[in-house]
Design a protein around this motif. Structure first.
Motif, PDB file in Angstrom:
ATOM      1  N   LEU A  74       0.838  -1.204   0.000  1.00 55.33           N
ATOM      2  CA  LEU A  74       0.000   0.000   0.000  1.00 55.33           C
ATOM      3  C   LEU A  74       0.868   1.248   0.000  1.00 55.33           C
ATOM      4  O   LEU A  74       0.574   2.230  -0.686  1.00 55.33           O
ATOM      5  N   ALA A  75       1.959   1.192   0.764  1.00 53.47           N
ATOM      6  CA  ALA A  75       2.851   2.354   0.808  1.00 53.47           C
ATOM      7  C   ALA A  75       3.437   2.613  -0.568  1.00 53.47           C
ATOM      8  O   ALA A  75       3.599   3.758  -0.981  1.00 53.47           O
TER       9      ALA A  75
ATOM     10  N   VAL B  76       1.955   1.900  -3.505  1.00 54.06           N
ATOM     11  CA  VAL B  76       0.901   2.524  -4.309  1.00 54.06           C
ATOM     12  C   VAL B  76       0.748   3.986  -3.888  1.00 54.06           C
ATOM     13  O   VAL B  76       0.749   4.903  -4.713  1.00 54.06           O
ATOM     14  N   ALA B  77       0.668   4.191  -2.572  1.00 51.74           N
ATOM     15  CA  ALA B  77       0.430   5.532  -2.058  1.00 51.74           C
ATOM     16  C   ALA B  77       1.562   6.460  -2.462  1.00 51.74           C
ATOM     17  O   ALA B  77       1.325   7.594  -2.890  1.00 51.74           O
ATOM     18  N   SER B  78       2.784   5.970  -2.373  1.00 44.51           N
ATOM     19  CA  SER B  78       3.892   6.864  -2.663  1.00 44.51           C
ATOM     20  C   SER B  78       3.957   7.172  -4.151  1.00 44.51           C
ATOM     21  O   SER B  78       4.308   8.282  -4.553  1.00 44.51           O
TER      22      SER B  78
ATOM     23  N   VAL C 273       1.289   7.463  -6.084  1.00 47.55           N
ATOM     24  CA  VAL C 273       0.257   8.483  -6.285  1.00 47.55           C
ATOM     25  C   VAL C 273       0.745   9.828  -5.755  1.00 47.55           C
ATOM     26  O   VAL C 273       0.645  10.859  -6.431  1.00 47.55           O
ATOM     27  N   ASN C 274       1.307   9.797  -4.566  1.00 51.24           N
ATOM     28  CA  ASN C 274       1.801  11.036  -3.961  1.00 51.24           C
ATOM     29  C   ASN C 274       2.819  11.721  -4.851  1.00 51.24           C
ATOM     30  O   ASN C 274       2.727  12.916  -5.116  1.00 51.24           O
TER      31      ASN C 274
ATOM     32  N   HIS D  11       3.321  11.374  -7.987  1.00 54.97           N
ATOM     33  CA  HIS D  11       2.692  11.884  -9.195  1.00 54.97           C
ATOM     34  C   HIS D  11       1.998  13.220  -8.912  1.00 54.97           C
ATOM     35  O   HIS D  11       2.176  14.200  -9.641  1.00 54.97           O
TER      36      HIS D  11
END
Lengths: 312, 99, 86, 484
Positions: free
Chosen positions: B72-73, B75-77, B79-80, B82
């Motif tokens: 998840l980190a 994916v999150a990172s 997105v972040n 981007h």
């Protein structure tokens, strides 16, 4: 063993230093965006501090509500605030001195009170172990959930009403909703994240019966999903398009809570007095609807109200 | 014992990446470069710390959750990173005067 | 072993403090945003370590929540509103 | 249904109404006044139950008190609940025709009923943390209602009100944290039993007093009150001035005379009384100089709360029967002010609607145009000055009596000066209102707006004045916390 204690001490000092630094920087900063970023980091570090203090429930709540959703709401507020006017409190020297003295006196009182209570607080906690003794009759096995939904259910019921008042207050302020520009790349990513957030909300809700978790944290996660949907271009953020259904959703948690309480009163049990055999199911029902209500309330708080028809 | 040693090694490596991320944040000249350094650092740093901890967990459920956090980190990172890059790009193009 | 783990936590906390200082020294918004991202990851790492040291599985859930909601915060912050205002 | 259920119903009915009014928006007004009327009925029932069967204590959820939360209804609480329910009922009937804009209507009713819920829940709370929750509900719904004033000044005042309210709650919460850490319970009675005279108790008392003084706008912390109370919509102003600040005062009374009784020294009481005296002088003076009627009413609230606090130093030295009667007189004064001030604000709302402004200098012709409204203002004025036969007259008279009895003559000076100033501002208002204008158009005023205002004003003067004796003696002798 001594080394271990020393390390804990160093860690505590570091965390306290970070927390103090953040708090002071957030308060003293003149730029509001900067203050809010600092506030969000403050929430993150506070979650660490709660973890360090063996309070996993508060750590989870702080992570979900303080650092996560609270941060998003603050940012949204700041961005809606188009007129950069600030409400200046009177700067007259007499007033400033008065406030200063008052703060000093109250600060001293707090410190004084804390120092006098610290030596005995452990004993008091041991004495007040009533929660553990009654836990078996509460319908859930996690003490914090037992307190929130059973022993002190009345507080929680009123807190849900507070959320309701808050969303009406936001509407009363009459914020202008601005539309967001949708970016394709972001929308693609959001589609991945939204189901994850909803799944996580379900998990946190379910976990609440036996470990840290519960309606408020789960609701914050749901609201996170709603906010992402809103930003990804869904004008209703996944809420029902029928307005009265939205309103029904907003009051569902409080409503069912109150009706269950009153129903039990009518049944001859007493207000909010669940029969032991069914306590678990009543709590589950209330928590589920409360999660929906909290999620919807926080999503609406982000949007500034129930969505109107939006120009394309 | 060997597991412990491995774990310590991985944790130290993770720390190294965190520190290098920190250095990147501090010393790199422009923001895109800093973004680059940072994303590497925190994905790898967190990943290594997580892997190091995997040898210390009491049961398999923990391990699954650890891996989940890391995925998840990631994916999150992504997105972040981007989002921040787009934001930065927009600022530099002069669309945004308010920042 | 716990001692070693805790030592790593202390170093991570130190890195946290230093990145905070860097963040405070920066004036540009995006730089600060980057620092926030690093702080977030450090926080998650510390939580994972504490979960093992203190044997609290609940901290893993907290870490998951932090990671997921961090995206929401960044998204809200960087998103563009109609009319070019950021 | 058993008697204790009345305690639950006075809280549940408005909450239920708030939820229904949210969902069935088109019937919100009807739901609003029906549930207010039912609540008032239940409040009468509650008073009757307490009078017959004594103090009602209800352990919610069937848990032992301390683990669970208790609701606690003694004479004082029951009277306050009745006061709040009657004022809310009056304002509800009035509000049906008050709001013009659809949006205001839609938002008003749920918030209004949540405010009523918060008030009744606060009066009946037996648990100090539960009190905090009700304070939150009260503060948030009150400031949201203020924001319905829709003008820029109202929004600004509402936000400031919100921040001040949160600050007050925060101080109160810190005090609770200390008490809970020390005694391991949140129940008011249990804390009162366990309380010791030590630094912790002092710190808690100080924090709570500071927080609640902010919320009840005690001089010099009253700065937020005039803008908030004068810019809110009329029914909201009425409730804010009559009930919301009084809720904070009620908590001070509870904490002072019951929970923290061993800690309260005459010196501290005198300090509070001095603040009250300054509030009386400053509030009355500002009311005299106010340009607008609603601002006048708001400043007069600052003064009237000052009188209430001036009872404290006298209660601290009196003993026995005399003290009980004085305590009853204080409650009577609070009731009288609640009815009078709500009537005054409702009348001001009518005036504002028909004249388009409430500037005192330009009120000539009001008597010709709105005779009934002017009558209401005059009646409310009688109660604010403290002339017979109002309830406030009895309150002030007894305060005067106690001041002479205990030799604390300086309070008498304040009392006389305050009353003279009050006479001046009321007669200044009436003087302008009675000004004659040639050819005044008689506007059509909805009876549902004038009658509730009149009813409240009559309650304040004749109702409380003539019917005071039995209520007073009951307040003095049974159930009030004074003897605890």
């Amino acid at each position: 063993m001594n080394l271990l204690d020393g390390l804990w001490g160093v860690l505590d000092l570091l965390l306290v230093a970070v927390l103090l630094l953040l708090a002071m920087a957030a308060v003293l900063s003149s730029d509001r965006r900067r203050s809010m970023m600092l506030f969000i980091v403050f929430g993150l570090v506070l979650a660490l501090v709660w973890a360090r203090l063996h309070a996993p429930d508060i750590a989870l709540a702080e992570a979900a509500i303080g650092a996560g959703l609270g941060g998003a709401l603050l940012m949204a507020t700041l961005r809606r605030d188009t007129h950069q006017q600030t409400d200046q409190f009177p700067q007259h020297p007499v007033v400033l001195w008065g406030v200063g003295v008052l703060v000093m006196v109250l600060g001293t009182a707090i410190a004084w009170g804390l120092f006098s209570v610290l030596p005995t607080v452990e004993q008091t906690w041991r004495k007040g172990a009533a929660v553990d003794a009654q836990l078996a009759f509460s319908g859930v096995s996690h003490p914090v959930t037992a307190v929130l939904l059973n022993f002190r259910a009345w507080d929680t019921l009123l807190e849900l009403a507070v959320l309701l008042a808050a969303i009406f207050g936001i509407r009363a302020l009459g914020y202008v909703r601005s539309a967001y520009v949708t970016e394709v790349a972001f929308s693609q990513l959001a589609v991945w994240l939204v189901p994850l957030l909803i799944l996580m909300a379900g998990y946190v809700l379910w976990a609440g019966a036996h470990s840290p978790g519960g309606a408020f944290q789960a609701g914050a996660l749901l609201a996170g999903a709603g906010i992402l949907l809103r930003l990804a271009g869904y004008s209703h953020a996944g809420l029902p398009t029928t307005r009265w259904l939205v309103r029904l959703g907003l009051v569902a948690g409080t409503g069912v809570f109150l009706l269950v309480g009153l129903g039990l009163l009518g049944w001859g049990q007493g207000f909010l007095h669940y029969p032991i055999a069914y306590a678990k199911w009543w709590i589950l029902l209330i928590e589920m609807l409360a999660t929906v209500s909290i999620g919807m309330t926080l999503t609406l708080a982000f949007m500034g109200g129930i969505p109107q028809k939006e120009a394309a | 014992m060997i597991l412990d040693a491995l774990s310590v090694l991985l944790l130290l490596l993770g720390l190294f990446f965190f520190v290098s991320g920190l250095l990147g944040l501090w010393r790199f000249p422009d923001t895109f470069a800093r973004l680059h350094a940072l994303t590497k650092a925190d994905n790898l740093g967190l990943g290594l710390v997580m892997t190091g901890l995997l040898f210390q967990v009491p049961d398999v459920l923990w391990a699954i959750k650890f891996i989940l956090v890391w995925l998840l980190a990631l994916v999150a990172s992504a997105v972040n990173a981007h989002l921040i890059a787009v934001f930065l790009h927009r600022q530099q193009e002069g669309h945004d005067e308010s920042a | 072993m716990n001692t070693v783990l805790l030592a790593v936590v202390v170093v991570l906390a130190l890195v946290l403090l230093i990145s905070l200082l860097i963040m405070l020294s920066r004036t540009r918004l995006t730089d600060r945003l980057l620092a926030v991202q690093l702080l977030g990851t450090l926080g998650v790492a510390i939580l994972l370590m504490l979960a093992v040291v203190m044997q609290q599985r609940a901290f893993l859930d907290t870490a998951l929540v932090l990671v997921l909601l961090a995206v929401v915060v960044t998204a809200v912050f960087t998103h563009r509103q109609r009319g070019g205002k950021s | 249904m058993n008697e204790a259920a009345s305690v639950v119903w006075v809280i549940s009915l408005p909450l239920l109404g708030a939820l229904l009014a949210t969902v069935w928006r088109q019937y919100a007004a009807t739901i609003g006044w029906v549930s207010s009327a039912l609540t008032a009925g239940c409040a009468v029932w509650l008073l009757w139950v307490v009078q017959r069967a004594g103090v009602q204590e209800l352990a919610l959820g069937g848990w032992e008190i301390g683990l669970g939360i208790s609701l606690y209804a003694d004479g004082l609480a029951a009277v306050m609940v009745l006061m709040s329910s009657l004022v809310v009922l009056g304002c509800s009937v009035y509000a049906r025709h008050y709001f013009r804009a659809q949006r205001q209507h839609e938002l008003f009713w749920p918030l209004w009923l949540l405010l009523a819920t918060a008030l009744n829940a606060l009066f009946l709370a037996g648990d100090l943390f539960n009190v905090y929750v009700t304070l939150e509900l009260l503060g948030i719904s009150a400031s949201a209602l203020t924001a319905l004033g829709a003008k820029r000044a109202a929004l600004r005042a509402a936000l400031r009100y919100l921040v001040v309210g949160l600050l007050g709650s925060m101080l109160y919460l810190m005090a609770i944290t200390l008490l809970y850490a020390a005694y391991g319970t949140l129940n008011a009675v249990q804390i009162a039993e366990a309380l010791q005279v030590d630094p912790l108790g002092w710190a808690a008392l100080l924090l709570m007093l500071a927080g609640l003084a902010l919320k009840m706008a005690l001089f010099p912390l009253h700065f937020w009150l005039p803008p908030a109370h004068s810019n809110a919509p009329a029914p909201v102003s009425a409730a804010l001035s009559a009930l919301v600040v009084k809720a904070a005062f009620y908590l001070v009374v509870r904490l002072w005379f019951e929970v923290f009784a061993p800690l309260t020294t005459p010196l501290l009481a005198n300090a509070l009384g001095a603040l009250g005296a300054m509030a009386v002088l400053w509030g009355s003076w500002s009311a005299l100089r106010a340009e607008r009627l609603k601002l006048l009413a708001a400043y007069s609230s600052v003064a009237q709360l000052g009188y209430l606090v001036m009872f404290f130093p006298l209660l601290a030295v009196l003993e026995g029967e005399a003290r009980q009667w004085l305590f009853g007189a204080m409650v009577l004064f609070a009731l009288s002010h609640a009815f009078a001030k709500s009537a005054l604000f409702l009348a001001a709302g009518i005036l504002l609607q028909y004249a388009g402004h409430d500037r005192i200098r330009e009120l000539s012709g009001t008597t010709q145009a709105l005779p009934l409204t002017t009558f209401v203002i005059a009646l409310a004025g009688i109660a604010l000055v403290g002339l017979p036969p109002s309830g406030a007259f009895l309150g002030k008279w007894y305060l005067l009596d106690a001041a002479f009895k205990t030799g604390q003559w300086w309070w008498v000076l304040v009392l006389v000066a305050g009353s003279l100033l009050a006479t001046a501002y009321v007669f200044r208002l009436l003087g302008h209102a009675f000004g004659h204008l040639p050819a005044v158009k008689r506007p059509v005023v909805a009876a549902t707006q004038e009658i509730p205002a009149l009813a409240l004003a009559l309650l304040a003067t004749f109702g409380l004045g003539l019917g005071a004796m039995s209520l007073w003696s009951w307040l003095a002798h049974t159930g009030t916390g004074a003897g605890l």
